[in-house]
Motif scaffolding. Structure first.
Motif, mmCIF file in Angstrom:
data_model
loop_
_atom_site.group_PDB
_atom_site.id
_atom_site.type_symbol
_atom_site.label_atom_id
_atom_site.label_comp_id
_atom_site.label_asym_id
_atom_site.label_seq_id
_atom_site.Cartn_x
_atom_site.Cartn_y
_atom_site.Cartn_z
ATOM 1 N N MET A 153 0.858 -1.192 0.000
ATOM 2 C CA MET A 153 0.000 0.000 0.000
ATOM 3 C C MET A 153 0.893 1.240 0.000
ATOM 4 N N THR A 154 0.634 2.179 -0.913
ATOM 5 C CA THR A 154 1.489 3.365 -0.996
ATOM 6 C C THR A 154 0.881 4.503 -0.171
ATOM 7 N N THR A 155 1.252 4.503 1.075
ATOM 8 C CA THR A 155 0.746 5.540 1.984
ATOM 9 C C THR A 155 1.915 6.408 2.402
ATOM 10 N N ASP A 156 1.727 7.721 2.354
ATOM 11 C CA ASP A 156 2.789 8.614 2.802
ATOM 12 C C ASP A 156 2.791 8.646 4.325
ATOM 13 N N LEU A 157 3.807 8.023 4.904
ATOM 14 C CA LEU A 157 3.855 7.963 6.362
ATOM 15 C C LEU A 157 4.635 9.125 6.959
ATOM 16 N N GLY A 158 5.468 9.784 6.143
ATOM 17 C CA GLY A 158 6.285 10.877 6.677
ATOM 18 C C GLY A 158 7.250 10.355 7.726
ATOM 19 N N PRO A 159 7.827 11.243 8.533
ATOM 20 C CA PRO A 159 8.759 10.784 9.570
ATOM 21 C C PRO A 159 8.040 9.918 10.607
ATOM 22 N N ALA A 160 8.768 8.948 11.150
ATOM 23 C CA ALA A 160 8.168 8.002 12.089
ATOM 24 C C ALA A 160 7.666 8.717 13.337
ATOM 25 N N ARG A 161 6.430 8.465 13.707
ATOM 26 C CA ARG A 161 5.834 9.058 14.904
ATOM 27 C C ARG A 161 5.211 7.958 15.750
ATOM 28 N N PRO A 162 5.652 7.826 16.988
ATOM 29 C CA PRO A 162 5.032 6.806 17.838
ATOM 30 C C PRO A 162 3.614 7.192 18.243
ATOM 31 N N ILE A 163 2.780 6.196 18.472
ATOM 32 C CA ILE A 163 1.443 6.416 19.052
ATOM 33 C C ILE A 163 1.425 5.680 20.385
ATOM 34 N N LEU A 164 1.034 6.413 21.416
ATOM 35 C CA LEU A 164 1.152 5.915 22.789
ATOM 36 C C LEU A 164 -0.213 5.473 23.326
ATOM 37 N N TYR A 165 -0.244 4.268 23.920
ATOM 38 C CA TYR A 165 -1.497 3.735 24.469
ATOM 39 C C TYR A 165 -1.369 3.505 25.966
ATOM 40 N N PHE A 166 -2.369 3.938 26.704
ATOM 41 C CA PHE A 166 -2.444 3.643 28.138
ATOM 42 C C PHE A 166 -2.838 2.177 28.297
ATOM 43 N N ARG A 167 -2.042 1.436 29.057
ATOM 44 C CA ARG A 167 -2.343 0.010 29.191
ATOM 45 C C ARG A 167 -2.696 -0.354 30.624
ATOM 46 N N GLY A 168 -2.361 0.512 31.562
ATOM 47 C CA GLY A 168 -2.710 0.228 32.952
ATOM 48 C C GLY A 168 -1.798 0.998 33.895
ATOM 49 N N HIS A 169 -2.165 0.970 35.164
ATOM 50 C CA HIS A 169 -1.351 1.630 36.177
ATOM 51 C C HIS A 169 -1.411 0.782 37.430
ATOM 52 N N ALA A 170 -0.246 0.348 37.907
ATOM 53 C CA ALA A 170 -0.201 -0.483 39.102
ATOM 54 C C ALA A 170 1.131 -0.262 39.803
ATOM 55 N N LYS A 171 1.088 -0.301 41.114
ATOM 56 C CA LYS A 171 2.296 -0.161 41.943
ATOM 57 C C LYS A 171 3.136 1.033 41.510
ATOM 58 N N ASN A 172 2.459 2.147 41.273
ATOM 59 C CA ASN A 172 3.162 3.381 40.897
ATOM 60 C C ASN A 172 3.883 3.316 39.567
ATOM 61 N N ARG A 173 3.505 2.367 38.733
ATOM 62 C CA ARG A 173 4.117 2.300 37.400
ATOM 63 C C ARG A 173 3.025 2.411 36.332
ATOM 64 N N LEU A 174 3.354 3.156 35.316
ATOM 65 C CA LEU A 174 2.439 3.372 34.200
ATOM 66 C C LEU A 174 2.816 2.391 33.091
ATOM 67 N N ARG A 175 1.881 1.513 32.733
ATOM 68 C CA ARG A 175 2.155 0.544 31.668
ATOM 69 C C ARG A 175 1.707 1.118 30.337
ATOM 70 N N LEU A 176 2.575 1.043 29.356
ATOM 71 C CA LEU A 176 2.326 1.674 28.065
ATOM 72 C C LEU A 176 2.627 0.729 26.913
ATOM 73 N N HIS A 177 1.950 0.967 25.799
ATOM 74 C CA HIS A 177 2.336 0.375 24.528
ATOM 75 C C HIS A 177 2.571 1.519 23.553
ATOM 76 N N VAL A 178 3.493 1.295 22.640
ATOM 77 C CA VAL A 178 3.697 2.250 21.546
ATOM 78 C C VAL A 178 3.530 1.503 20.237
ATOM 79 N N LEU A 179 2.815 2.116 19.303
ATOM 80 C CA LEU A 179 2.671 1.550 17.964
ATOM 81 C C LEU A 179 3.455 2.420 16.990
ATOM 82 N N LEU A 180 4.157 1.749 16.099
ATOM 83 C CA LEU A 180 4.944 2.463 15.099
ATOM 84 C C LEU A 180 4.639 1.829 13.748
#
Ligand code: FE2
Length: 470
Positions: A1-28
């Motif tokens: 698929m010819t999609t113009d993605l431009g410079p790589a930009r992460p997308i950040l997802y909230f996955r949870g919060h426990a024991k004072n830690r923030l769990r995250l996922h990033v999609l690239l």
């Protein structure tokens, strides 16, 4: 698929919060099979895993967590600041309706994204810990164009299409969804927010198609409708939740994936978003799995923020609905009203949901946030357990309807409504405004300062409202 993605930009997802830690996922997202660079945080380095591919596009995911006080993460030479201190003062952003039904891909970017730019300025002033997205994150209305099986969607559908044609449709739709999602996540100011503010999203109809779930059964249940839903759902999981099908059991409350709602707990606040689309039928809003998410919510004294993609508190629309049923040409409007909690067909479920809000209210403050109507408004349900607030903010890029529409709704709202006899619903103007509905593009911010919650609407012409206590 010819999609113009431009410079790589992460997308950040909230996955949870426990024991004072923030769990995250990033999609690239990248072209081709070469993995992008690692993500570096204070206590480690994380390599990406390939979770999905489509016609030469690769979707990579990073999984990591950040302890309270950590500054954020580094990716390919850039530092991304993330709010990791979630126990004290806190600021959340809420947006909805990020697009429009026709021609969204061709709009002038600066005009389209003006409110995203404003949200970005707000983030620079005082950073957001979460970006809540309340539905219609894309407008998929046009993905059905350009394919013989769906050109006339939702009319004139083939009852028994050839399997080859359905497979071809699947690819066609997926290209359409990806093109829209990529455009939306790459819009400059939005892209910065997506990279720095963990997002939590729930979908509404336009993330699938206009009125999904309120369409005639033969449309939704037919082979073409099934393919449309399947592709829309896969794309929602990927772009909006950063997940693929096999992740559902580990990351969503309903392991079956029948309902894609979610529930999370941060210090002092519970966030819950039932999925009001996956299980919707003309005579049903949610199935057992969706209801379990609501009835199983136990805030234990927290402030509960409920995301209801369709407003839960509203005027007595059933009056209009009964009139429309009598006029055959008004079928489309009847379907639109069928989409609302207030439809006479959904009245028992509506009462049940309001009863659940009262139950939650008995153990702490409850704020319902909604989008969908392309207007800003607010409402209160005055229950014996305490007042339940509803804040409606819509849309971040969808143009507002004409002022006459807002006035008509305002008039209707003046009648009031009490689906639960002891808990009247009143629609009210935003702070500093005279009318109940404001027809301007907008977003909402929610803040907790010294334990006190306030909300503020940010309106395109009128500017920010005064803060309102919740
Ligand atoms: Fe919308």
């Amino acid at each position: 698929m010819t999609t113009d993605l431009g410079p790589a930009r992460p997308i950040l997802y909230f996955r949870g919060h426990a024991k004072n830690r923030l769990r995250l996922h990033v999609l690239l997202i990248s072209h081709g099979p070469t993995p992008p660079g690692d993500i570096v945080v204070a206590d480690g380095t994380h390599a990406p895993a390939l979770i999905y591919e489509f016609e030469g596009l690769s979707f990579w995911r990073y999984e990591f967590d950040l302890p309270a006080g950590a500054p954020g993460y580094r990716f390919e030479g850039d530092d991304y600041a993330v709010v990791t201190e979630l126990a004290g003062d806190l600021r959340l952003a809420f947006v909805s309706c990020n697009g429009k039904e026709h021609g969204d891909l061709d709009r002038e970017p600066a005009e389209r994204n003006a409110m995203w730019a404003r949200l970005c300025e707000e983030h620079e002033t005082a950073p957001f810990a979460l970006l809540l997205q309340g539905g219609d994150q894309i407008y998929a209305d046009e993905v059905t164009d350009g394919h013989p099986l769906t050109d006339k969607w939702p009319d004139d559908l083939e009852a028994v299409p050839r399997p080859d044609d359905l497979a071809d449709l699947k690819r066609h739709l997926e290209r359409g969804f990806i093109a829209r999602y990529v455009k939306v996540v790459r819009a400059p100011d939005a892209a910065r927010l997506y990279a720095e503010v963990p997002t939590l999203s729930i979908w509404d109809d336009h993330d699938i198609c206009d009125g999904w779930g309120s369409l005639p059964e033969e449309v939704a249940d037919g082979p073409v409708g099934a393919v449309l839903f399947e592709v829309a759902r896969r794309m929602f999981l990927l772009f909006q939740l950063g997940l693929v099908e096999s992740d559902i059991a580990a990351h969503l409350p309903d392991p079956t994936g029948a309902n894609l709602g979610w529930r999370h707990r941060l210090p002092g606040v519970t966030l819950v978003a039932p999925d009001l689309r996956s299980q919707r039928r003309r005579d049903r809003i949610m199935g057992a799995e969706g209801w379990r998410l609501v009835t199983g919510t136990d805030p234990q004294g927290d402030h509960t923020i409920v995301v209801s993609s369709v407003p839960l508190l509203g005027p007595r629309l059933s009056l209009i609905e009964r009139l429309l049923v009598m006029i055959p040409q008004m079928q489309k409007y009847e379907d639109d009203l069928r989409d609302q909690w207030q439809s006479h067909v959904h009245r028992d479920e509506w009462r049940r949901m309001l009863g659940e809000m009262k139950r939650l209210r008995a153990s702490g403050a409850v704020t319902v946030v909604s989008g969908e109507i392309h207007l800003a408004t607010r409402a209160e349900m005055r229950a014996s357990e305490g007042t339940i607030h509803q804040l409606v903010a819509s849309g971040i890029t969808h143009p507002p309807p004409g002022g006459a529409y807002a006035s008509a709704l305002g008039l209707l709202a003046s009648f009031g409504e009490a689906p639960l006899p002891d808990s009247p619903i009143v629609l009210l103007p935003l702070p500093g405004h005279r009318r109940r509905y404001v027809a301007e593009r907008n977003f909402l911010t929610l803040s907790r300062r010294d334990g006190r919650w306030q909300s503020q609407w940010h309106l395109e012409q009128s500017g920010p409202t005064a803060p309102m206590d919740l």
